[in-house]
Design a protein around this motif. Structure first.
Motif: not given
Length: 201
Positions: A11, A91, A96, A14-15, A100
């Motif tokens: 994750r 998800d 997330d 990805r961020v 972030e």
């Protein structure tokens, strides 16, 4: 089923939009994601064990994956995610948001500055000073990490990046005040706690 450190690392990649992250920085970011997630939820983020080592907190299984490598690639993380015993998780928008926020706040900090930051924090200090003589690592209790983050002062910039907390830690004095109030006065209690400096305003 609880997620793994590898799922959280994926994750983060990805961020960040990066294909590689330095091994030292990745380990420190996992520590800060774990800690702030614990602050917001009161729960451990993943079950893999933390250790205190020379360059700060590390996750044992993640360290084993990138041992003797200076950088960790997204490809390597994806490979281990595909073969890890946990089933892929759906998800998780809340997680997330935490990832972030941590990336935005800590992502541009130099890896050695991150190391120094962790060296000033109680979980690493307690574990490192408590290690057996001559050893290069020590067990770092996940409960110590969560407890430390529950009560540490949150930087204002990070406060506005993180999602709303799912729990609200209070002191013993705060608990006494709460006992005197009815459930319908919950919001008023929150205001009182903030005025007393018991919780974030």
């Amino acid at each position: 089923m609880q997620r793994s450190v590898f799922d959280v690392a994926a994750r983060l990649f990805r961020v960040s939009g990066r294909g590689e992250i330095s091994a030292i920085k990745l380990e420190k970011l996992m520590y800060y994601i774990y800690g702030w997630y614990g602050r917001l939820t009161g729960e451990p983020l993943f079950r893999q064990q933390f250790y205190a080592m020379t360059y700060g907190p590390v996750v044992g299984d993640l360290l084993s994956l990138h041992s003797e490598q200076e950088v960790v690639s997204l490809e390597l993380i994806e490979q281990v995610c595909a073969t890890f015993e946990d089933a892929p998780l759906e998800d998780d928008f809340y997680l997330d948001q935490v990832v972030e926020a941590v990336w935005e706040y800590y992502g541009e900090i130099d890896q050695w500055d991150l190391v120094e930051m962790t060296h000033q924090e109680d979980p690493w200090i307690k574990a490192w000073e408590g290690r057996e003589e001559g050893t290069r690592r020590s067990y770092l209790d996940s409960e110590d990490i969560i407890d430390f983050f529950l009560w540490r002062k949150m930087p204002p910039e990070l406060f506005y990046l993180l999602p709303p907390p799912q729990i609200m830690p209070i002191t013993a004095k705060g608990a006494e005040i709460l006992e005197t109030l009815g459930a319908e006065q919950g919001e008023k209690a929150r205001e009182i706690f903030a005025q007393c400096g018991l919780v974030e305003a």
